[in-house]
Design a protein around this motif. Structure first.
Motif, PDB file in Angstrom:
ATOM      1  N   GLN A   1     -23.367  83.683 -65.552  1.00 16.41           N
ATOM      2  CA  GLN A   1     -22.836  83.928 -67.060  1.00 16.41           C
ATOM      3  C   GLN A   1     -21.388  84.623 -66.710  1.00 16.41           C
ATOM      4  OE1 GLN A   1     -25.728  87.029 -67.509  1.00 16.41           O
ATOM      5  NE2 GLN A   1     -26.183  86.032 -69.490  1.00 16.41           N
ATOM      6  N   SER A  25     -14.199  84.673 -65.342  1.00 14.00           N
ATOM      7  CA  SER A  25     -14.573  83.284 -66.161  1.00 14.00           C
ATOM      8  C   SER A  25     -16.078  83.334 -66.395  1.00 14.00           C
ATOM      9  CB  SER A  25     -14.174  81.947 -65.276  1.00 14.00           C
ATOM     10  OG  SER A  25     -14.847  81.931 -64.364  1.00 14.00           O
ATOM     11  N   GLY A  26     -16.641  82.201 -67.444  1.00 17.41           N
ATOM     12  CA  GLY A  26     -17.732  82.145 -67.720  1.00 17.41           C
ATOM     13  C   GLY A  26     -18.018  82.622 -69.210  1.00 17.41           C
ATOM     14  N   SER A  27     -19.358  82.855 -69.626  1.00 17.07           N
ATOM     15  CA  SER A  27     -19.563  83.334 -70.811  1.00 17.07           C
ATOM     16  C   SER A  27     -19.799  84.835 -70.901  1.00 17.07           C
ATOM     17  CB  SER A  27     -20.764  82.484 -71.237  1.00 17.07           C
ATOM     18  OG  SER A  27     -21.330  82.828 -72.749  1.00 17.07           O
ATOM     19  N   VAL A 102     -22.004  90.717 -72.182  1.00 16.92           N
ATOM     20  CA  VAL A 102     -22.650  89.402 -72.404  1.00 16.92           C
ATOM     21  C   VAL A 102     -23.368  89.619 -73.636  1.00 16.92           C
ATOM     22  CG1 VAL A 102     -22.272  88.743 -70.286  1.00 16.92           C
ATOM     23  CG2 VAL A 102     -24.310  89.381 -70.742  1.00 16.92           C
TER      24      VAL A 102
END
Length: 124
Positions: A1, A25-27, A102
């Motif tokens: 994630q 980086s990522g979600s 997240v």
């Protein structure tokens, strides 16, 4: 994630400088407090410097005060560590750390994320 990727480590002579970077980086929903830790051979991992979300407050380990500066660019989700007047005792693997939020499975979750580490070697 969420991934943290560090860069900027290397070999430098005592008295020299290096600048470490760590990009998230990522979600994720947000990246909050970030920090740099280090671990020397045979020693425990220790906090070097930390910075809050806004960047308006920082904290440092006593041994690096006046020599290291932590900063961040929230537009790039990146934290930096400027290291000046390096000493052989600064030799270690430096790790980036971030508190991330997240959104998954319909709920917000708080994660603590670590980078893979970057080696800093200071020769005397």
């Amino acid at each position: 994630q969420v991934q943290l990727v560090e860069s900027g480590g290397g070999l430098v002579q005592a008295g020299g400088s290096l600048r470490l970077s760590c990009a998230a980086s990522g979600s994720f929903f947000s990246i909050n407090a970030m920090g740099w830790y280090r671990q020397a051979p045979g020693k425990q991992r220790e906090l070097v410097a930390g910075i809050i979300t806004s960047g308006s407050s920082t904290n440092y380990q006593d041994s690096v005060k006046g020599r290291f500066t932590i900063s961040r660019d929230n537009a790039k989700n990146t934290v930096y560590l400027q290291m000046n007047s390096l000493k052989p005792e600064d030799t270690a693997v430096y790790y980036c750390n971030a508190d991330a939020v997240v959104f998954a499975a319909g709920t917000y979750r708080y994660l603590q994320v670590w980078g893979q580490g970057t080696l800093v070697t200071v020769s005397s």
